[in-house]
Design an enzyme around this catalytic site. Sequence first.
Site, mmCIF file in Angstrom:
data_model
loop_
_atom_site.group_PDB
_atom_site.id
_atom_site.type_symbol
_atom_site.label_atom_id
_atom_site.label_comp_id
_atom_site.label_asym_id
_atom_site.label_seq_id
_atom_site.Cartn_x
_atom_site.Cartn_y
_atom_site.Cartn_z
ATOM 1 N N TYR A 66 15.456 30.638 6.345
ATOM 2 C CA TYR A 66 14.330 31.289 7.034
ATOM 3 C C TYR A 66 14.517 31.296 8.540
ATOM 4 C CZ TYR A 66 11.558 30.826 2.721
ATOM 5 O OH TYR A 66 11.078 30.902 1.449
ATOM 6 N N LYS B 16 0.845 -1.203 0.000
ATOM 7 C CA LYS B 16 0.000 0.000 0.000
ATOM 8 C C LYS B 16 0.879 1.251 0.000
ATOM 9 C CE LYS B 16 -0.362 -0.346 5.032
ATOM 10 N NZ LYS B 16 -1.135 -0.961 6.119
HETATM 11 C C1 LIG Z 1 -0.325 -1.894 6.803
HETATM 12 C C2 LIG Z 1 -0.866 -3.153 7.281
HETATM 13 C C3 LIG Z 1 -0.034 -4.257 7.544
HETATM 14 C C4 LIG Z 1 1.478 -4.185 7.451
HETATM 15 O O1 LIG Z 1 2.019 -3.684 8.649
HETATM 16 P P1 LIG Z 1 3.591 -3.625 8.904
HETATM 17 O O2 LIG Z 1 3.681 -3.243 10.334
HETATM 18 O O3 LIG Z 1 4.154 -2.566 8.012
HETATM 19 O O4 LIG Z 1 4.139 -4.970 8.625
HETATM 20 C C5 LIG Z 1 -0.641 -5.456 7.883
HETATM 21 N N1 LIG Z 1 -1.979 -5.557 7.998
HETATM 22 C C6 LIG Z 1 -2.810 -4.519 7.792
HETATM 23 C C7 LIG Z 1 -4.273 -4.695 7.944
HETATM 24 C C8 LIG Z 1 -2.291 -3.286 7.446
HETATM 25 O O5 LIG Z 1 -3.109 -2.247 7.249
#
Ligand SMILES: *Cc1c(COP(=O)(O)O)cnc(C)c1O
Length: 389
Positions: free
Chosen positions: A267, A39
């Site tokens: 800045y 994702k």
């Molecule tokens: C993002 C996500 C993961 C992965 O988590 P990590 O800690 O990056 O391994 C797993 N399950 C769900 C439902 C997620 O949203």
Amino acid sequence: MLKQNHRAWVEVDLSAIKHNVQQLKSLLTAPTELMAIVKADAYGHGAIDVSQVAIEAGAAWLGVATIPEGIQLRHAGITAPIVILGATNGIDEIKAIAEYRLQPTICNPKQALIYHEVLATIQEQVSVHLKIDTGMSRLGVNWQEAMAFVQLVQHLPNLEITSIYSHFATADDRDRRFMHLQAQRFEQVITALKAEDFHAPRIHICNTAAMLSEPHLHYDIVRTGLGLYGLYPAPHLQSYLDLRPALTVKARITQVKEISAGTSVSYGQSFIAPQDMKMATVAIGYADGIPRGLSNRIRVSVNGQKVAQIGTITMDQCAIDVSHVPNINVGDVVTFLGSDSENTADDWANLVGTISWEILCGFKHRLPRINITKTVDLTDRRLFSSDHI
Ligand SMILES: *Cc1c(COP(=O)(O)O)cnc(C)c1O
């Protein structure tokens, strides 16, 4: 044509991704499979290439947050099962899911019935993953209502239950009590379902942290995000594996100048030269994903030396102290984050009070992703973008 690396860019080492998948897989025993969580453009690493490499290295599933993320992978020709971890409810969303053979998460009875109605109309069947809330309090039916929920979905012919899953809220904590409570609630659901003669085809609950610390909870699938990208969810989980960070952030020097003692930089005059200095301006800023909160707090590498970032980081540029770097020139490359830099995403996260996940996802699309591996698929030209460096 403008080079991809003319200003600032992200290098992604796909061989590190491959190595990390293999490392993570080495902890699994059959029949547990690995779901590569890609994702948010694979946590900023580039979802298409990461997905392809992860699958080559043995990931059986892909997990994304949104439908467009899934469609992007299908358009790239990826045929592996893709689970949408976020919620999807709209008619158009459901139609897109059917069209692209994506696998949605179903979180409650109402959503299941909407799916049922839409899928019946278009005469499509989809594989679905049922989400049980065991304590994260985000998506899913509460564990006490799981039985009725599963039984409802079981009777909807257009929804094929492919897995039942839950998600931990505290898997990276040293204190494992709440994680164990969640695991216990999940196990209760599975046991109750079995007693009613329902055997979920697959069950899963582990993210990277839980996968590392709780081998007895691997079940059928582990969902690994952070570990794929070579980071550990917490320092106390570091001992388990040899993971390699895959992402490096680089930018070029655009100007070098001498400044005299007392000169302020950038800045707000947050840096005042304590003596005569040589500084360089670098073409990267907070709009690219370098948190402004790191101003005056990080060291970067240039020409083999570690130097201090000085002055407030601005939207598109920042300054570094190159007083002691000989032969510094416009066009020289500065490494901000990565294997040859002093800082990891964890260090940055600690400095600005966030987590490494947010640092990785923060690198914006203004930074082209350049793959630097030369080992993955010798027939794929796209993997050779490093030729242009
Ligand atoms: C993002 C996500 C993961 C992965 O988590 P990590 O800690 O990056 O391994 C797993 N399950 C769900 C439902 C997620 O949203």
